[in-house]
Design an enzyme around this catalytic site. Sequence first.
Site, PDB file in Angstrom:
ATOM      1  N   ASP A   1       0.809  -1.224   0.000  1.00 31.00           N
ATOM      2  CA  ASP A   1       0.000   0.000   0.000  1.00 31.00           C
ATOM      3  C   ASP A   1       0.843   1.276   0.000  1.00 31.00           C
ATOM      4  OD1 ASP A   1       0.948  -0.299   2.516  1.00 31.00           O
ATOM      5  OD2 ASP A   1      -0.995  -0.161   3.520  1.00 31.00           O
TER       6      ASP A   1
ATOM      7  N   HIS B   1      23.091   3.841 -18.979  1.00 29.94           N
ATOM      8  CA  HIS B   1      21.977   4.053 -18.047  1.00 29.94           C
ATOM      9  C   HIS B   1      22.310   3.515 -16.657  1.00 29.94           C
ATOM     10  CE1 HIS B   1      18.948   4.378 -21.617  1.00 29.94           C
ATOM     11  NE2 HIS B   1      19.647   5.469 -21.434  1.00 29.94           N
TER      12      HIS B   1
ATOM     13  N   ASP C   1      24.973  12.568 -14.370  1.00 31.48           N
ATOM     14  CA  ASP C   1      23.881  13.035 -15.214  1.00 31.48           C
ATOM     15  C   ASP C   1      22.692  13.212 -14.289  1.00 31.48           C
ATOM     16  OD1 ASP C   1      21.833  13.466 -17.016  1.00 31.48           O
ATOM     17  OD2 ASP C   1      22.448  11.869 -18.398  1.00 31.48           O
TER      18      ASP C   1
ATOM     19  N   ASP D   1      18.416  18.913 -17.312  1.00 38.10           N
ATOM     20  CA  ASP D   1      19.098  17.657 -17.658  1.00 38.10           C
ATOM     21  C   ASP D   1      20.562  17.992 -17.935  1.00 38.10           C
ATOM     22  OD1 ASP D   1      19.862  15.190 -18.596  1.00 38.10           O
ATOM     23  OD2 ASP D   1      18.578  15.217 -20.378  1.00 38.10           O
TER      24      ASP D   1
ATOM     25  N   HIS E   1      25.149   7.125 -28.971  1.00 37.68           N
ATOM     26  CA  HIS E   1      23.820   7.746 -28.812  1.00 37.68           C
ATOM     27  C   HIS E   1      23.751   9.051 -29.597  1.00 37.68           C
ATOM     28  CE1 HIS E   1      25.335  10.723 -25.875  1.00 37.68           C
ATOM     29  NE2 HIS E   1      25.939   9.736 -25.219  1.00 37.68           N
TER      30      HIS E   1
ATOM     31  N   HIS F   1      17.922  15.880 -27.289  1.00 36.34           N
ATOM     32  CA  HIS F   1      16.478  15.640 -27.342  1.00 36.34           C
ATOM     33  C   HIS F   1      15.787  16.908 -26.890  1.00 36.34           C
ATOM     34  CE1 HIS F   1      16.872  15.182 -22.963  1.00 36.34           C
ATOM     35  NE2 HIS F   1      17.911  14.409 -23.213  1.00 36.34           N
TER      36      HIS F   1
ATOM     37  N   HIS G   1      12.664  13.810 -21.842  1.00 35.93           N
ATOM     38  CA  HIS G   1      12.661  13.607 -23.300  1.00 35.93           C
ATOM     39  C   HIS G   1      11.312  14.159 -23.752  1.00 35.93           C
ATOM     40  CE1 HIS G   1      15.795  10.105 -22.984  1.00 35.93           C
ATOM     41  NE2 HIS G   1      16.254  11.256 -22.590  1.00 35.93           N
TER      42      HIS G   1
ATOM     43  N   GLU H   1      24.476  16.918 -25.815  1.00 39.27           N
ATOM     44  CA  GLU H   1      25.134  16.004 -24.891  1.00 39.27           C
ATOM     45  C   GLU H   1      26.018  14.947 -25.565  1.00 39.27           C
ATOM     46  OE1 GLU H   1      22.379  13.114 -23.076  1.00 39.27           O
ATOM     47  OE2 GLU H   1      20.735  14.332 -23.853  1.00 39.27           O
TER      48      GLU H   1
ATOM     49  N   TYR I   1      32.726   6.886 -24.754  1.00 36.61           N
ATOM     50  CA  TYR I   1      32.688   5.782 -23.787  1.00 36.61           C
ATOM     51  C   TYR I   1      33.625   4.701 -24.298  1.00 36.61           C
ATOM     52  CZ  TYR I   1      28.499   8.552 -23.291  1.00 36.61           C
ATOM     53  OH  TYR I   1      27.643   9.619 -23.190  1.00 36.61           O
TER      54      TYR I   1
ATOM     55  N   ARG J   1      30.736  12.390 -20.663  1.00 36.12           N
ATOM     56  CA  ARG J   1      29.623  13.061 -21.358  1.00 36.12           C
ATOM     57  C   ARG J   1      29.530  14.468 -20.781  1.00 36.12           C
ATOM     58  NH1 ARG J   1      26.073   9.540 -20.843  1.00 36.12           N
ATOM     59  NH2 ARG J   1      24.800  10.191 -19.098  1.00 36.12           N
TER      60      ARG J   1
ATOM     61  N   GLU K   1      26.732  17.609 -20.938  1.00 32.34           N
ATOM     62  CA  GLU K   1      25.359  17.872 -21.394  1.00 32.34           C
ATOM     63  C   GLU K   1      24.852  19.204 -20.871  1.00 32.34           C
ATOM     64  OE1 GLU K   1      22.397  15.080 -19.924  1.00 32.34           O
ATOM     65  OE2 GLU K   1      21.007  15.701 -21.515  1.00 32.34           O
TER      66      GLU K   1
END
Length: 440
Positions: free
Chosen positions: A40, A243, A260, A271, A350, A354, A361, A384, A388, A405, A407
């Site tokens: 719950d 990710h 990130d 972002d 990538h 975006h 996104h 961004e 890698y 990265r 961004e």
Amino acid sequence: MQNPLPSVAVHAARRARLAALLGNGVAIVPTAPERIRNRDAHYPYRYDSYFYYLTGFREPEAVLVLLGGDAPQSVLFCRGKNAEREIWDGYRYGPEAACAAFGVDAAYAIEELDARMPDFLADRPAVHVHLGADDAWDTRVLGWINAVRGRARSGVSAPQEIRDVRAPLDEMRLVKDEHELALMRRAGEISGAAHRRAMQAARPGATEYEIEAVLQHEFRRCGAQAPAYTPIVAGGANACVLHYVDNSAPLADGDLLLIDAGCELDGYASDITRTFPVNGRFSGPQRAVYELVLAAQAAAIAAVRPGALWNEPHDAAVKVLAQGFLDLGLLRGTLDAVLEQETYRQFYMHRTGHWLGLDVHDAGDYKAGGAWRELRPGMVLTVEPGCYIRPAPGVPEAYANIGVRIEDDVLVTAQGHDILSAGAPKGVAEIEALMRPARG
Ligand code: GLY
Ligand code: MN
Ligand code: MN
């Protein structure tokens, strides 16, 4: 209780714009359901972005019905007042107060939705909804249409067309108004400050989750309601997992840390990604890779201006990265071959950005009529690029497991662009200077 007053006119203007696109049709936009996390306990509630864009209303169990035509009308269905539930869950507006506070033409208890919808749909040519996201909701909408059909012998006609309400809304959301831009600027500032604090807090022996806590502390301290997405706090090789969200490892001397993370403020996302050395000083190979990604980002940001096509920043970043991969000895061959055969994708897999807005996104197509769309003032996108480097045959040892990265959140302006996340340092000297005091 939220204070909706400053934005009532803004939301009313958006409803008027959408209503003008409906002809005599009707739009039905529900908010998001509450979701159970386990038994719950609920996930923190987040309203639906389309619904919120049109209403500013944050309570669950609510639906906006927008009637187009010569005399457009906004009708809100929401939870009724309930003294017992308000003891447990807190204040709720109820239809009467919501109608006054959110500037709709009428409001009813949510329990009346099924009974009232057939009247709203009678003699309307089209219904504009978001079909396909939730089977139960789809069935309900079709049930209302069938209820109108059931009245055919009394001369009432049912909607002949079901259209996707997201199509006009996505176009509207793509170009931000001043109200949205003020929130996005503030979200960018808060997240920029959070990244600064993260840089100052990082040190060998700290953990990724400690740094995550610093970010979250700054978000909440500044009044942002939540992270806009699960933060990535990735030390060393973890930065090569795109990710990575475990955020559970200790930070090692000599490693980079990729963060990130961005807050959500009054519905609007920021972002930001920054990458910096855990010990406050870039090593030679780390610096070489970092400066390459920074140069790629500069080239991409320079391509953000009105009239540029969506893919231009990406193409600019890829060109710089591909040449850099050759210069660093990560790839062999010619620039043309690397670009044509897309071998750069081993290290940059990538895209470069975006749309950004209510959703991280954000809504909006990237192509129109088969062609990349043109950037226009008021659009906000991320830029961004990254690199890698997973260990692999042919990869020089010195670069193995480096992940970088960078961004930023970029607004397209009439003159070119404006970086909403500029408060987060990204120059090598700037980062090292900020981290120096912590290193003693
Ligand atoms: N943080 C999500 C993204 O960068 O797309
Ligand atoms: Mn992003
Ligand atoms: Mn990001």
